[in-house]
Design a protein around this motif. Structure first.
Motif, PDB file in Angstrom:
ATOM      1  N   ASN A   1      34.903  58.518  95.403  1.00  0.00           N
ATOM      2  CA  ASN A   1      34.178  57.052  94.808  1.00  0.00           C
ATOM      3  C   ASN A   1      35.630  56.099  94.077  1.00  0.00           C
ATOM      4  N   PRO A   2      35.395  54.603  94.570  1.00  0.00           N
ATOM      5  CA  PRO A   2      36.616  54.523  93.941  1.00  0.00           C
ATOM      6  C   PRO A   2      36.009  53.626  92.299  1.00  0.00           C
ATOM      7  N   ASP A   3      34.773  53.770  92.435  1.00  0.00           N
ATOM      8  CA  ASP A   3      34.858  53.638  90.799  1.00  0.00           C
ATOM      9  C   ASP A   3      35.541  54.724  89.621  1.00  0.00           C
ATOM     10  N   ALA A   4      34.742  55.847  90.576  1.00  0.00           N
ATOM     11  CA  ALA A   4      35.486  57.081  89.241  1.00  0.00           C
ATOM     12  C   ALA A   4      37.644  57.306  89.719  1.00  0.00           C
ATOM     13  N   LEU A   5      37.882  56.541  90.739  1.00  0.00           N
ATOM     14  CA  LEU A   5      39.274  56.115  90.651  1.00  0.00           C
ATOM     15  C   LEU A   5      39.627  55.168  89.433  1.00  0.00           C
ATOM     16  N   ALA A   6      38.669  54.137  89.663  1.00  0.00           N
ATOM     17  CA  ALA A   6      39.575  53.331  88.134  1.00  0.00           C
ATOM     18  C   ALA A   6      39.226  53.336  87.196  1.00  0.00           C
ATOM     19  N   LEU A   7      37.768  54.500  86.924  1.00  0.00           N
ATOM     20  CA  LEU A   7      38.308  55.013  85.130  1.00  0.00           C
ATOM     21  C   LEU A   7      39.674  56.210  85.638  1.00  0.00           C
ATOM     22  N   ALA A   8      39.746  56.842  86.228  1.00  0.00           N
ATOM     23  CA  ALA A   8      40.858  57.577  86.203  1.00  0.00           C
ATOM     24  C   ALA A   8      41.590  56.715  85.774  1.00  0.00           C
TER      25      ALA A   8
ATOM     26  N   LEU B   1      26.706  58.456  85.629  1.00  0.00           N
ATOM     27  CA  LEU B   1      27.808  58.815  86.197  1.00  0.00           C
ATOM     28  C   LEU B   1      29.090  57.936  85.817  1.00  0.00           C
ATOM     29  N   LEU B   2      29.251  56.586  85.769  1.00  0.00           N
ATOM     30  CA  LEU B   2      30.544  56.184  85.306  1.00  0.00           C
ATOM     31  C   LEU B   2      31.000  56.518  83.720  1.00  0.00           C
ATOM     32  N   ALA B   3      29.686  56.479  82.975  1.00  0.00           N
ATOM     33  CA  ALA B   3      30.627  57.034  81.857  1.00  0.00           C
ATOM     34  C   ALA B   3      30.790  58.859  81.597  1.00  0.00           C
ATOM     35  N   PHE B   4      30.096  59.377  82.321  1.00  0.00           N
ATOM     36  CA  PHE B   4      30.852  60.740  82.301  1.00  0.00           C
ATOM     37  C   PHE B   4      31.695  61.150  82.575  1.00  0.00           C
ATOM     38  N   TYR B   5      32.703  59.697  83.918  1.00  0.00           N
ATOM     39  CA  TYR B   5      34.438  59.700  84.082  1.00  0.00           C
ATOM     40  C   TYR B   5      35.213  59.172  83.133  1.00  0.00           C
ATOM     41  N   ARG B   6      34.708  58.623  81.686  1.00  0.00           N
ATOM     42  CA  ARG B   6      35.502  58.026  81.044  1.00  0.00           C
ATOM     43  C   ARG B   6      35.575  59.484  80.171  1.00  0.00           C
ATOM     44  N   TYR B   7      37.034  59.734  80.356  1.00  0.00           N
ATOM     45  CA  TYR B   7      37.210  60.587  79.581  1.00  0.00           C
ATOM     46  C   TYR B   7      38.056  60.398  78.502  1.00  0.00           C
TER      47      TYR B   7
ATOM     48  N   MET C   1      14.941  63.805  84.675  1.00  0.00           N
ATOM     49  CA  MET C   1      15.163  62.600  85.166  1.00  0.00           C
ATOM     50  C   MET C   1      17.042  62.490  86.067  1.00  0.00           C
ATOM     51  N   LYS C   2      16.838  61.742  87.431  1.00  0.00           N
ATOM     52  CA  LYS C   2      18.116  61.202  87.581  1.00  0.00           C
ATOM     53  C   LYS C   2      18.746  60.073  87.111  1.00  0.00           C
ATOM     54  N   LYS C   3      20.208  60.715  87.187  1.00  0.00           N
ATOM     55  CA  LYS C   3      21.237  59.813  86.863  1.00  0.00           C
ATOM     56  C   LYS C   3      21.302  58.775  87.199  1.00  0.00           C
ATOM     57  N   THR C   4      22.036  57.052  86.707  1.00  0.00           N
ATOM     58  CA  THR C   4      21.851  55.998  87.075  1.00  0.00           C
ATOM     59  C   THR C   4      23.829  56.336  87.232  1.00  0.00           C
ATOM     60  N   LYS C   5      24.181  54.836  87.777  1.00  0.00           N
ATOM     61  CA  LYS C   5      25.179  54.703  87.882  1.00  0.00           C
ATOM     62  C   LYS C   5      25.933  54.686  87.149  1.00  0.00           C
ATOM     63  N   LYS C   6      25.407  53.854  86.242  1.00  0.00           N
ATOM     64  CA  LYS C   6      25.678  53.933  84.055  1.00  0.00           C
ATOM     65  C   LYS C   6      26.453  55.509  84.034  1.00  0.00           C
TER      66      LYS C   6
ATOM     67  N   GLY D   1      37.026  62.819  90.380  1.00  0.00           N
ATOM     68  CA  GLY D   1      36.128  62.175  89.453  1.00  0.00           C
ATOM     69  C   GLY D   1      37.168  60.851  87.865  1.00  0.00           C
ATOM     70  N   GLY D   2      36.980  61.262  86.679  1.00  0.00           N
ATOM     71  CA  GLY D   2      38.264  60.420  85.873  1.00  0.00           C
ATOM     72  C   GLY D   2      39.258  61.199  85.812  1.00  0.00           C
ATOM     73  N   ALA D   3      39.552  62.082  85.910  1.00  0.00           N
ATOM     74  CA  ALA D   3      41.165  63.039  85.991  1.00  0.00           C
ATOM     75  C   ALA D   3      41.677  63.668  84.709  1.00  0.00           C
ATOM     76  N   PRO D   4      40.123  63.955  84.224  1.00  0.00           N
ATOM     77  CA  PRO D   4      41.288  64.813  83.217  1.00  0.00           C
ATOM     78  C   PRO D   4      41.506  66.597  82.759  1.00  0.00           C
ATOM     79  N   LEU D   5      41.193  66.492  84.583  1.00  0.00           N
ATOM     80  CA  LEU D   5      42.477  68.398  84.540  1.00  0.00           C
ATOM     81  C   LEU D   5      43.694  68.069  84.896  1.00  0.00           C
ATOM     82  N   LEU D   6      43.622  66.950  85.314  1.00  0.00           N
ATOM     83  CA  LEU D   6      45.451  66.445  86.169  1.00  0.00           C
ATOM     84  C   LEU D   6      46.090  65.673  84.745  1.00  0.00           C
TER      85      LEU D   6
END
Length: 226
Positions: free
Chosen positions: A70-77, A8-14, A1-6, A48-53
């Motif tokens: 992705n600007p949304d990912a950067l906001a979460l980063a 994907l953004l949840a995955f970026y929350r570290y 099943m294809k992931k929704t934007k929601k 992405g959510g900058a976990p390695l950084l």
């Protein structure tokens, strides 16, 4: 099943709920132990959510730059960095594409990227750009996978089902050594090697302090990258 934007953004929350929360601190420690780069500028491509950084920031004095398309990912980063207590004056987040980075030459001493390489359109162009922004004497750790400081069993449990060499999908082509070698051969000034250790596939590249090459040095040769 294809992931929704929601999704994907949840995955970026570290935070501790992230599926790779146990791995990123180990991978950061591995990079520091292997390369002994703890100061200067670090660029994380496809952050992405900058976990390695974030984890590199906790154990070094590196100035930290995270780039993502992705600007949304950067906001979460940025939120993630604050959550983990990193001071804002050490961090820069910018929107950009690995194929044409909005950065000057010789920008970073350490360039890392975990997990963005399957989504590059032109790997040769991307590696040329990475080489351009890498400082002379600097190093890259670019690719995908997990840390050898984990057990292999744990790494295999974390590994996505598509990340296998027999997968015909475009996003898996970089897992083949010959594919990476062909792309890297188009950066003739670089010294590089490919790591395939069962945990992941990584490209370690360096930029010589001088562009002069000795007779017999050929593109794609590995000379001095640790």
């Amino acid at each position: 099943m294809k992931k929704t934007k929601k999704d994907l953004l949840a995955f970026y929350r570290y935070d501790h709920h992230h599926p790779f929360a146990a791995m990123y601190p180990l991978l950061a420690r591995q990079i520091v132990d292997d390369f002994d780069i703890t100061g200067g500028r670090c660029l994380d491509i496809g952050t992405g959510g900058a976990p390695l950084l974030i984890e590199l920031g906790k154990i070094t004095d590196l100035e930290l730059s995270g780039m993502d398309i992705n600007p949304d990912a950067l906001a979460l980063a940025a939120e993630n960095a604050r959550f983990h207590g990193l001071p804002g004056d050490r961090l820069t987040f910018l929107q950009g594409d690995v194929h044409a980075m909005p950065l000057p030459d010789d920008y970073a001493r350490l360039v890392v990227s975990r997990g963005s390489i399957p989504f590059w359109d032109d790997h040769a162009a991307a590696f040329r750009e990475i080489f351009r922004v890498l400082q002379p004497g600097g190093l890259t750790f670019v690719g995908g996978g997990f840390s050898r400081y984990q057990s292999l069993e744990e790494a295999n449990r974390m590994r996505p089902h598509w990340a296998r060499k027999d997968n015909p999908e475009k996003r898996a082509r970089w897992l083949h050594r010959e594919f990476l070698e062909e792309a890297l051969s188009q950066v003739p000034e670089a010294d590089w090697r490919i790591i395939e250790d069962g945990y992941g596939t990584w490209v370690v590249m360096s930029k010589p302090a001088s562009s002069a090459r000795a007779d017999g040095d050929r593109k794609g040769a590995f000379h001095a990258v640790p």
